[in-house]
Design an enzyme around this catalytic site. Sequence first.
Site, short mmCIF file in Angstrom:
data_model
loop_
_atom_site.label_atom_id
_atom_site.label_comp_id
_atom_site.label_asym_id
_atom_site.label_seq_id
_atom_site.Cartn_x
_atom_site.Cartn_y
_atom_site.Cartn_z
N GLY A 38 0.82 -1.21 0.00
CA GLY A 38 0.00 0.00 0.00
C GLY A 38 0.86 1.26 0.00
CG ASN A 103 -3.50 -12.75 13.88
OD1 ASN A 103 -3.42 -13.69 14.66
ND2 ASN A 103 -2.44 -12.25 13.27
CB ALA A 119 -10.74 -8.37 -0.66
CE1 TYR A 146 -3.63 -12.53 -3.85
CE2 TYR A 146 -4.85 -13.51 -5.68
CZ TYR A 146 -4.68 -12.49 -4.75
OH TYR A 146 -5.57 -11.44 -4.72
CE1 TYR A 160 -12.40 -17.70 14.38
CE2 TYR A 160 -11.73 -19.15 12.57
CZ TYR A 160 -11.45 -18.50 13.77
OH TYR A 160 -10.21 -18.65 14.34
#
Length: 310
Positions: A38, A103, A119, A146, A160
């Site tokens: 970024g 995390n 995303a 990836y 989850y």
Amino acid sequence: MRKILITGGAGFIASCLAEKLLQDKENYLVLVDDFSTGLAENLPQKSDNWIFIKADVNNYRDISGVMLSNKFDFVFHYAAVVGVNRTQANPCKVLNDLDGFKNILNLAKNSNVKRVFFASSSEVYGESVTFPQNEISTPLNSRVPYAVVKNAGEAFLRSYHKEFGLEYTIFRFFNTYGPKQSKDFVISKLLAKALKNEPITIYGDGTQSRTFCYIDDNIDACCKAAYDNLFVNDVVNIGNNNETSILDLAHLIIKLTDSKSELVFLPPLKEGDMQRRLPDISNMKTLLNRPLCSLEEGIKRIINSPRFQI
């Protein structure tokens, strides 16, 4: 007031998302990024309804300090190692993003986050044999690190939700482009070369095809899903269904820039450059309820944008 965390907030798509969300004064944003890919110049203009915190989501101490000191309503998890060349050259770094999922989701479930938006990527489909690529019926064929990591991220979210009730929405992004995109990606790279009349390189014979989604279409669709509680605990392709070969894209860019660039053909990439991409965007169309930006119009917008730097 909604309190929203955006990871990877200095990235191309995430920073554009932030700008859109900041138009609603009911939103307060916290953007985090470690600046590995970024850029600070991508961040929104200064205002009193957002802050930036330099943090690495893959480092529990970094991100736990952010999430436990704030009570977030929503999390947009957009942080990732991106770019075909970068991800191919750094496969172990890509795998580190698995720590980020654990995390973010552990902290989200323990701090009453209402929904996590992820995303994901068209890469989870791999080298498909069925088209258009549908969110439910098209098999996932992830092979390169990836794509495997993005697929794992989707599995984390489903798990989850099943075990802890944490709600999610998965956005599978197909090639998204716009004025702020880095030169690691095909349209911005070709445009920069064409505007400087430099040779344009193409891997293979250029017949590999992609569909290109202008950034405004991506952001508008994702915000609609968030604001209207659509595609909760579900997945939606975010892209365009106008298929274009890389060779035709190069010719279009040369035409629109009135460039003198010549095409130079290089050997095909060993892996990571799929032959074809074509999403089923029926669900995305229900979110937008308007025509999508054409490739020619999108490229013209970039050329005329003060944000695009060659």
